[in-house]
Design a protein around this motif. Structure first.
Motif, short mmCIF file in Angstrom:
data_model
loop_
_atom_site.label_atom_id
_atom_site.label_comp_id
_atom_site.label_asym_id
_atom_site.label_seq_id
_atom_site.Cartn_x
_atom_site.Cartn_y
_atom_site.Cartn_z
N TYR A 1 0.69 -1.30 -0.04
CA TYR A 1 -0.07 -0.17 -0.01
C TYR A 1 1.02 1.41 -0.08
CZ TYR A 1 -4.07 -2.80 1.19
OH TYR A 1 -5.16 -3.86 1.26
N ALA A 2 0.21 2.26 -0.51
CA ALA A 2 0.72 3.62 -0.38
C ALA A 2 -0.03 4.52 0.26
CB ALA A 2 1.25 4.27 -1.54
N TRP A 3 0.08 5.86 0.85
CA TRP A 3 -0.86 6.38 1.59
C TRP A 3 -0.52 7.79 1.34
CZ3 TRP A 3 -3.57 3.49 4.87
CH2 TRP A 3 -3.32 2.39 5.24
N GLY A 4 -1.66 8.46 0.83
CA GLY A 4 -1.53 9.71 -0.07
C GLY A 4 -2.32 10.85 0.72
N TRP A 5 -2.08 12.26 0.05
CA TRP A 5 -2.62 13.24 0.50
C TRP A 5 -3.39 13.71 -0.84
CZ3 TRP A 5 -3.75 14.68 5.09
CH2 TRP A 5 -2.75 14.28 6.47
N ILE A 6 -4.33 14.21 -0.63
CA ILE A 6 -5.23 14.56 -1.79
C ILE A 6 -6.03 15.82 -1.31
CG2 ILE A 6 -6.84 14.21 -3.40
CD1 ILE A 6 -5.62 11.35 -1.87
N ARG A 7 -5.99 16.91 -1.91
CA ARG A 7 -7.03 18.00 -1.60
C ARG A 7 -7.96 18.66 -2.76
NH1 ARG A 7 -2.81 23.74 -1.83
NH2 ARG A 7 -3.21 24.02 -4.17
N GLN A 8 -8.90 19.36 -2.06
CA GLN A 8 -9.79 20.06 -3.00
C GLN A 8 -10.25 21.32 -2.62
OE1 GLN A 8 -13.74 17.84 -3.04
NE2 GLN A 8 -14.02 18.69 -5.30
N PRO A 9 -9.58 22.28 -3.37
CA PRO A 9 -9.94 23.60 -3.10
C PRO A 9 -11.41 23.99 -3.49
CG PRO A 9 -7.97 23.40 -4.66
CD PRO A 9 -8.56 21.98 -4.62
#
Length: 119
Positions: free
Chosen positions: A34-42
């Motif tokens: 697994y990888a663990w990510g950061w995602i954002r939504q302006p």
């Protein structure tokens, strides 16, 4: 069932550093593959992938954020963190942490945390 929870300040001043932590339960961040990510939504925009840290500690960043972003982890706490430097009001967004089983097919998400950049 894995659960993710973001934490960190909701308000950051311009030019400062944004720091968020994702606490994972129900699964280990060191589990292959697994990888663990950061995602954002302006506001009013789509999701933006910022970067991820893999089960072995390798990190990957979007070219759009690479110069300002650092992702790290604390395996003893089963947490991974995001640091975004030199923030501007354009970094105002809901920030999510998520699990990626492969090829950015994120299958488990935190609830998201609102971060506002303002003086």
């Amino acid at each position: 069932q894995v659960q993710l929870q973001e934490s960190g300040p909701g308000l950051v001043k311009p030019s400062q550093m944004l720091s968020l932590t994702c606490t994972v339960s129900g699964g280990s961040i060191t589990t292959s593959y697994y990888a663990w990510g950061w995602i954002r939504q302006p506001p009013g925009k789509g999701l933006e992938w910022m970067g991820a840290i893999s089960y072995d500690g390798s990190t990957y960043y979007s070219p759009s954020f690479e110069s300002r972003t650092s992702i790290s982890r604390d395996t003893s706490k089963n947490q991974f963190s995001l640091q975004l430097s030199s923030v501007t009001p354009e970094d105002t967004a809901v920030y999510y942490c998520a699990r990626d089983p492969s090829d950015q097919t994120y299958d488990s998400w935190g609830q998201g945390t609102q971060v506002t950049v303002s003086s």
